[in-house]
Design an enzyme around this catalytic site. Structure first.
Site, PDB file in Angstrom:
ATOM      1  N   GLU A 208      21.681 105.572 -65.617  1.00 32.24           N
ATOM      2  CA  GLU A 208      22.514 104.707 -66.199  1.00 32.24           C
ATOM      3  C   GLU A 208      21.852 103.582 -66.825  1.00 32.24           C
ATOM      4  O   GLU A 208      20.700 103.531 -67.609  1.00 32.24           O
ATOM      5  CB  GLU A 208      23.834 104.296 -65.895  1.00 32.24           C
ATOM      6  CG  GLU A 208      24.883 103.865 -67.141  1.00 32.24           C
ATOM      7  CD  GLU A 208      25.781 103.087 -66.602  1.00 32.24           C
ATOM      8  OE1 GLU A 208      26.793 102.712 -66.953  1.00 32.24           O
ATOM      9  OE2 GLU A 208      26.225 103.047 -65.014  1.00 32.24           O
ATOM     10  N   ASP A 286      35.446 106.632 -69.031  1.00 28.33           N
ATOM     11  CA  ASP A 286      34.543 106.202 -67.749  1.00 28.33           C
ATOM     12  C   ASP A 286      35.503 105.306 -67.336  1.00 28.33           C
ATOM     13  O   ASP A 286      36.026 105.768 -65.963  1.00 28.33           O
ATOM     14  CB  ASP A 286      33.378 105.178 -68.455  1.00 28.33           C
ATOM     15  CG  ASP A 286      32.289 104.649 -66.583  1.00 28.33           C
ATOM     16  OD1 ASP A 286      32.430 105.430 -66.079  1.00 28.33           O
ATOM     17  OD2 ASP A 286      31.338 104.465 -67.494  1.00 28.33           O
TER      18      ASP A 286
END
Length: 346
Positions: A208, A286
């Protein structure tokens, strides 16, 4: 890829909302809405640094992962009792059911709570009560994945694992989250080896904010079965080929990626590139309370910004079931429902 030429683009929003799906990357503490934070603060007599729900929501302006984590941990301070953890998870599961989520694998961060003196049993029992209730009352299958905080030491992760083992039957796997930069996967080699011996499923955040090397090391050192995020894999063509060949799922979180500046704007997101490369990409929310939307909102905004069609929607939803840790029978049943829904739209 399946093709659905008779489903026009203007029908995509309805299709995306209606289609059965799974969510594999949801941090339950990140589903804690400001309204519930204030309700729990009042119930537990916890003082907050913000005078109102509106002021707290206005503070959700992040420049990177760490600035998000700072306020994320502050919000978790209101969670003290088993009922608090149940109520947080139940609120998310009700939203998931309303969005046609048939199965969800929920991350939780026990170290966030044990550091405040909350017993790990309180955390796990409260969350598990909500998942059992969801199956009975909502028809939603839900499992728990215990995550280690990577900015802390591996010794602390090992201690957390030992504390959790009396509740082993309540969670199906372990993950690795929190600040990625400077905390490579190999830092946690011993604890993941121990979890593998215990028969737990293994996942880890990688790629990420961290480099593609973190993805490779999560696979080779930690032996994970899924990569959470993984969007930076495209910087390494050999890694992309490996992920495709080995069918390693990526749990992509589009709104999170925009909010945390992984991509500047949604039209720059590489989800379409991941799918074109044959990767097992999925869409997830998320930390939806902080990042602007639950699962359907992630689908809607991503498809509005990118040249994705009904075939991509089908692939993403099917990937979400196939990438889950559910039984083969459950996967087949859910995919059959997905096929029926697309037949109706077609």
């Amino acid at each position: 890829m399946n093709t659905f030429p008779h489903i026009p683009r203007e029908r995509l929003p309805a299709l995306l909302a209606a289609m059965p799906k799974a969510e594999l990357h949801i941090h339950i503490e990140g589903s804690l809405e400001p309204e519930l934070i204030f309700a729990l603060a009042e119930r537990n007599r916890v003082s907050l640094a913000y005078p109102s729900v509106e002021a707290l929501r206005a503070a959700y302006a992040f420049t990177d992962l760490q600035s998000f984590l700072d306020i994320y941990y502050a919000g978790a301070s209101v969670l003290l009792t088993e009922d608090d953890f149940h109520d947080m998870a139940w609120a998310y599961l009700r939203k998931a059911a309303a969005e046609n989520v048939l199965h969800t694998e929920i991350f939780f961060d026990p170290q966030t709570h044990t550091a405040r003196g909350v017993d790990i049993g309180i955390v796990i029992r409260g969350l598990k009560r909500a998942t059992v209730r969801a199956r009975a009352e909502l028809g939603v299958s839900a499992e728990l994945i215990l995550c280690f905080l990577r900015h802390l030491s591996e010794d602390e992760a090992l201690q957390t694992l030992e504390q959790a083992l009396p509740y082993r039957e309540h969670f199906i796997g372990v993950g690795l989250d929190s600040s990625e930069r400077g905390h490579p996967p190999e830092k946690f080699a011993r604890v993941f080896a121990r979890c593998r011996e215990l028969g737990l499923h293994l996942v880890a955040h990688a790629g990420e904010e961290g480099p593609p090397e973190y993805i490779r090391n999560a696979l080779d050192v930690l032996k994970v079965e899924r990569i959470d995020h993984g969007v930076r894999c495209v910087e390494d063509p050999a890694l992309v080929r490996r992920l495709a060949q080995e069918r390693v799922p990526l749990t992509v979180c589009p709104l999170s990626n925009i909010k945390l500046r992984v991509f500047g704007e949604m039209h720059q997101h590489n989800l379409g590139e991941l799918l074109a490369a044959g990767l097992v990409a999925t869409v997830n929310s998320d930390d939806p309370a902080y990042f602007g939307g639950y699962l359907n909102q992630n689908y809607l905004e991503t498809f509005a910004a990118l040249p994705l069609d009904a075939s991509h929607a089908y692939t993403l939803a099917r990937n979400s079931f196939e990438a889950s840790f559910a039984s083969a029978e459950d996967k087949a049943r859910w995919i059959e429902r997905l096929d029926q829904l697309f037949d109706e739209f077609r």
